[in-house]
Scaffold this motif. Structure first.
Motif, PDB file in Angstrom:
ATOM      1  N   ASN A 299      17.614   2.002  -5.088  1.00  0.00           N
ATOM      2  CA  ASN A 299      18.157   0.910  -4.277  1.00  0.00           C
ATOM      3  C   ASN A 299      18.334  -0.349  -5.113  1.00  0.00           C
ATOM      4  N   TYR A 300      17.366  -0.611  -5.982  1.00  0.00           N
ATOM      5  CA  TYR A 300      17.473  -1.764  -6.876  1.00  0.00           C
ATOM      6  C   TYR A 300      18.661  -1.618  -7.832  1.00  0.00           C
ATOM      7  N   LEU A 301      18.822  -0.422  -8.395  1.00  0.00           N
ATOM      8  CA  LEU A 301      19.878  -0.198  -9.386  1.00  0.00           C
ATOM      9  C   LEU A 301      21.277  -0.250  -8.776  1.00  0.00           C
ATOM     10  N   THR A 302      21.370  -0.083  -7.470  1.00  0.00           N
ATOM     11  CA  THR A 302      22.681  -0.100  -6.811  1.00  0.00           C
ATOM     12  C   THR A 302      22.893  -1.367  -5.975  1.00  0.00           C
ATOM     13  N   GLY A 303      22.100  -2.385  -6.224  1.00  0.00           N
ATOM     14  CA  GLY A 303      22.272  -3.634  -5.488  1.00  0.00           C
ATOM     15  C   GLY A 303      22.105  -3.471  -3.997  1.00  0.00           C
ATOM     16  N   ASN A 304      21.100  -2.698  -3.592  1.00  0.00           N
ATOM     17  CA  ASN A 304      20.756  -2.446  -2.192  1.00  0.00           C
ATOM     18  C   ASN A 304      21.769  -1.558  -1.453  1.00  0.00           C
TER      19      ASN A 304
ATOM     20  N   ASP B  40       4.457  -0.426   3.897  1.00  0.00           N
ATOM     21  CA  ASP B  40       3.672   0.690   3.371  1.00  0.00           C
ATOM     22  C   ASP B  40       4.579   1.897   3.134  1.00  0.00           C
ATOM     23  N   ILE B  41       4.290   2.610   2.058  1.00  0.00           N
ATOM     24  CA  ILE B  41       5.118   3.752   1.685  1.00  0.00           C
ATOM     25  C   ILE B  41       4.229   4.936   1.320  1.00  0.00           C
ATOM     26  N   HIS B  42       4.865   6.049   0.984  1.00  0.00           N
ATOM     27  CA  HIS B  42       4.227   7.153   0.286  1.00  0.00           C
ATOM     28  C   HIS B  42       4.644   7.086  -1.183  1.00  0.00           C
ATOM     29  N   HIS B  43       3.866   7.733  -2.027  1.00  0.00           N
ATOM     30  CA  HIS B  43       4.226   7.737  -3.445  1.00  0.00           C
ATOM     31  C   HIS B  43       5.626   8.303  -3.674  1.00  0.00           C
ATOM     32  N   TYR B  44       6.034   9.249  -2.832  1.00  0.00           N
ATOM     33  CA  TYR B  44       7.342   9.860  -3.056  1.00  0.00           C
ATOM     34  C   TYR B  44       8.512   8.948  -2.650  1.00  0.00           C
ATOM     35  N   ASP B  45       8.215   7.754  -2.142  1.00  0.00           N
ATOM     36  CA  ASP B  45       9.270   6.784  -1.828  1.00  0.00           C
ATOM     37  C   ASP B  45       9.646   5.913  -3.024  1.00  0.00           C
ATOM     38  N   ILE B  46       8.901   5.986  -4.112  1.00  0.00           N
ATOM     39  CA  ILE B  46       9.165   5.147  -5.278  1.00  0.00           C
ATOM     40  C   ILE B  46      10.583   5.340  -5.828  1.00  0.00           C
TER      41      ILE B  46
ATOM     42  N   LEU C  87       0.843  -1.189   0.000  1.00  0.00           N
ATOM     43  CA  LEU C  87       0.000   0.000   0.000  1.00  0.00           C
ATOM     44  C   LEU C  87       0.882   1.244   0.000  1.00  0.00           C
ATOM     45  N   SER C  88       0.487   2.211  -0.794  1.00  0.00           N
ATOM     46  CA  SER C  88       1.206   3.478  -0.843  1.00  0.00           C
ATOM     47  C   SER C  88       0.216   4.615  -0.667  1.00  0.00           C
ATOM     48  N   LYS C  89       0.619   5.601   0.108  1.00  0.00           N
ATOM     49  CA  LYS C  89      -0.257   6.744   0.358  1.00  0.00           C
ATOM     50  C   LYS C  89      -0.074   7.793  -0.725  1.00  0.00           C
ATOM     51  N   SER C  90      -1.165   8.065  -1.430  1.00  0.00           N
ATOM     52  CA  SER C  90      -1.152   9.062  -2.488  1.00  0.00           C
ATOM     53  C   SER C  90      -1.337  10.458  -1.888  1.00  0.00           C
ATOM     54  N   PRO C  91      -0.843  11.496  -2.571  1.00  0.00           N
ATOM     55  CA  PRO C  91      -1.080  12.848  -2.077  1.00  0.00           C
ATOM     56  C   PRO C  91      -2.487  13.353  -2.333  1.00  0.00           C
ATOM     57  N   VAL C  92      -3.259  12.605  -3.141  1.00  0.00           N
ATOM     58  CA  VAL C  92      -4.573  13.096  -3.545  1.00  0.00           C
ATOM     59  C   VAL C  92      -5.614  11.990  -3.437  1.00  0.00           C
ATOM     60  N   PHE C  93      -6.856  12.418  -3.360  1.00  0.00           N
ATOM     61  CA  PHE C  93      -7.999  11.511  -3.396  1.00  0.00           C
ATOM     62  C   PHE C  93      -8.894  11.891  -4.564  1.00  0.00           C
ATOM     63  N   GLY C  94      -9.235  10.920  -5.380  1.00  0.00           N
ATOM     64  CA  GLY C  94     -10.278  11.116  -6.380  1.00  0.00           C
ATOM     65  C   GLY C  94      -9.888  11.846  -7.643  1.00  0.00           C
TER      66      GLY C  94
ATOM     67  N   ALA D  58      11.750   3.888   3.322  1.00  0.00           N
ATOM     68  CA  ALA D  58      10.483   3.478   3.929  1.00  0.00           C
ATOM     69  C   ALA D  58      10.088   2.063   3.530  1.00  0.00           C
ATOM     70  N   HIS D  59      10.375   1.670   2.287  1.00  0.00           N
ATOM     71  CA  HIS D  59       9.907   0.355   1.830  1.00  0.00           C
ATOM     72  C   HIS D  59      10.626  -0.787   2.536  1.00  0.00           C
ATOM     73  N   LEU D  60      11.761  -0.478   3.179  1.00  0.00           N
ATOM     74  CA  LEU D  60      12.483  -1.485   3.948  1.00  0.00           C
ATOM     75  C   LEU D  60      12.143  -1.422   5.428  1.00  0.00           C
ATOM     76  N   GLY D  61      11.205  -0.531   5.779  1.00  0.00           N
ATOM     77  CA  GLY D  61      10.764  -0.412   7.160  1.00  0.00           C
ATOM     78  C   GLY D  61      11.611   0.517   8.002  1.00  0.00           C
ATOM     79  N   ASP D  62      12.514   1.261   7.360  1.00  0.00           N
ATOM     80  CA  ASP D  62      13.360   2.191   8.111  1.00  0.00           C
ATOM     81  C   ASP D  62      12.537   3.377   8.596  1.00  0.00           C
TER      82      ASP D  62
END
Length: 564
Positions: free
Chosen positions: A525-530, A513-519, A271-278, A539-543
């Motif tokens: 992180n993926y491109l640098t091998g963690n 859970d993250i915010h959209h701005y954590d993408i 789940l990711s929190k968006s800055p907007v609804f609707g 945030a996606h790692l729970g930090d």
């Protein structure tokens, strides 16, 4: 001006009394259908003075006539109605800058609704213009002077306006726009928020140091290159992608998710929190691409401030590294300043449907979507897959950022009964016909996503695939539907949360859970091998991450360069 003389003052006081009584009655009645719930009308003294003054201006400007008092009050009631409808649909308070989005809104909504809305607001204005008494221009100049001065102060000295308003107004609730409106009124808070926006525009000027900014970006890129694996990134933002299973009080005649979707992702979606609804998709895009919160300090839509100047968001950083960065948007390029927005984030190539975009060659065609109006996800994905295959064949050494913004699933969720008949029936204690159609769309869209992801994994197995919804749809009754049917009740502000999925090298990963701005952090992180998230919290790692409010400096710096 005679109305302000002693002999006519009782009449004007009587008219003011009727006006305020009417607005109070309107506010009480409209509260029952989901707008601002706890309006302190009697405390909104700045609002009451402003309303009486504006009413007097309109009244004085018109020729005498039997219906003059009612016509003069009509614009004020319409302005109140505009605020309430906007709040009921989008769950947010209308701001002055939102008027710039009206032309885009009228293009999206059904033609009949667009015509009806236009008539509701245009006809009263036309009637007032028709009844203007231009012969008495001298007293009118005097009457309009306070308003002109007020606007001049707002534009030329916005901080002074903000400070004066805060001193004389009722309590402004820092954490809630809606509660501030309840305390101070719709029109007053609209002017206050505009003054804050104007002050913010002045605030970003010290951040506009291009050489220093570019030096910082270059240093960050140098660190990234030390561990870069150069793999392809496929990032898909899905318009109004709603999993109806998140409603606790909603049941179905069969599972609303396609079996292929559940088989692929099982229980590994996040789940990711968006800055907007609707609505306001561009706000979600801004966060996903730029990695900072959409604070709306400068505009209700950050992309509207973009000029095309490179702000070095995620696409800009990857372009500097050597990636081919391509943005595919399934709708019109004139929405949310998309061309300048995408250019400003750093994309090197833009693809819109050729039916809407003639500025360059594009691989994307809408064709004839029929009564659904929007290009179906599967039709978009098939064309994108062909594009990806061509890139892999012709440019195997150049890594790719393949970004897609879909459009299917947009309200009012029309389905083509011949192609996508309704096969799922919903049952709930709260009626919303849009939810019924959105549920059936989810079934077909989840099938399309599963097929697309599986094919991407087949042709580009060692890559990162992310899909995320921009926001949940407003449905028929906005926040009322989500509250009545318990959408993610365990989450605060649950209606802002959307699905996101991550597939790394052919394997689905479930993240926190993250915010959209954590993408962008997930991508880097993926491109640098963690390695990237070893140097900072993710945030996606729970930090534990920096609170949203602490990111304002990064936001202002980015916006300063995006708006150059």
């Amino acid at each position: 001006m005679r109305l302000f003389l002693t002999s006519n003052l009782p009449r004007m006081l009587f008219k003011w009394g009727l006006l305020l009584s009417g607005l109070y009655l309107y506010s009480v009645l409209i509260t029952g259908i989901g707008t601002f719930p706890d309006q302190q009308f009697y405390q909104q003294w700045l609002e009451l003075i402003l309303v009486c003054y504006l009413y007097s201006l309109i009244y004085l400007s018109m020729k005498p006539g039997k219906f003059r008092p009612f016509i003069a009050a009509l614009p004020l009631f319409l302005l109140y109605l505009l605020h309430d409808v906007f709040f009921m649909i989008y769950g947010k308070v209308f701001r002055l800058i939102n008027f710039s989005e009206v032309p885009e809104l009228l293009q999206i909504i059904p033609l009949f609704s667009a015509i009806l809305i236009s008539l509701v607001f245009i006809l009263p204005l036309a009637l007032i213009i028709h009844r203007l008494n231009i012969r008495q221009y001298r007293p009118l100049v005097l009457a309009w002077s306070p308003l002109v001065i007020l606007i001049a102060v707002l534009l030329t000295s916005p901080l002074s306006f903000v400070q004066a308003f805060e001193q004389f107004s009722n309590h402004i609730v820092k954490y809630s726009d809606a509660k501030s409106v309840e305390q101070n009124g719709r029109i007053s808070m609209m002017l206050y928020r505009e003054a804050q926006r104007q002050a913010a525009l002045e605030t970003i000027l010290p951040y506009r140091e291009r050489e220093s900014y570019k030096k910082q970006i270059t240093e960050n890129i140098s660190r990234l290159k030390q561990n870069l694996n150069g793999r392809n990134i496929h990032l898909v933002v899905l318009e109004s992608f709603l999993d109806p299973r998140m409603f606790k009080k909603l049941s179905f005649s069969k599972s609303p998710a396609h079996p292929a979707f559940d088989q692929l992702f099982k229980h590994k979606l996040g789940l990711s929190k968006s800055p907007v609804f609707g609505g306001a998709t561009a706000q979600a895009e801004f966060e996903v691409l730029c990695g900072v919160p959409a604070f709306e300090k400068l505009s209700s839509v950050e992309f509207n401030m973009f000029t095309g100047s490179n702000a070095y968001c995620l696409p800009g950083v990857l372009t500097e590294i050597g990636y081919r960065t391509v943005a595919t948007n399934a709708y019109k390029p004139n929405f949310f300043n998309a061309i300048a927005g995408y250019r400003g984030t750093g994309f090197s190539e833009l693809d819109f449907p050729v039916e809407f975009y003639n500025a360059s060659e594009s691989y994307l065609h809408v064709g004839n979507p029929g009564n659904e109006d929007y290009l179906f996800d599967s039709d978009l994905f098939e064309q994108n897959l062909a594009f990806v295959k061509k890139h892999l064949a012709q440019n195997p050494e150049q890594p790719l950022l393949n970004y897609i913004m879909t459009i299917y699933g947009h309200t009012p969720h029309i389905l083509d009964e011949n192609k996508r008949p309704e096969i799922i029936t919903t049952q709930s204690p709260y009626n919303d016909d849009h939810l019924q159609r959105s549920t059936n769309q989810f079934y077909y869209r989840s099938e399309a996503i599963a097929k697309y992801v599986n094919e991407l994994m087949s042709i580009d197995p060692d890559s990162l695939i992310i899909f995320i919804a921009d926001h949940v749809p407003p449905l028929r009754n906005g926040p009322n539907t989500y509250n009545a049917l318990d959408y993610l009740p365990e989450h605060k502000d649950g209606m802002y949360y959307t699905l996101f999925g991550v597939i790394e090298n052919g394997k689905v990963h479930r993240y926190h859970d993250i915010h959209h701005y954590d993408i962008p952090n997930i991508v880097l992180n993926y491109l640098t091998g963690n390695q990237y998230c070893q140097q900072q919290s993710c945030a996606h790692l729970g930090d534990d991450t920096e609170p949203r409010e602490k990111r304002i400096e990064a936001y202002l710096r980015l916006m300063a360069h995006a708006s150059e």
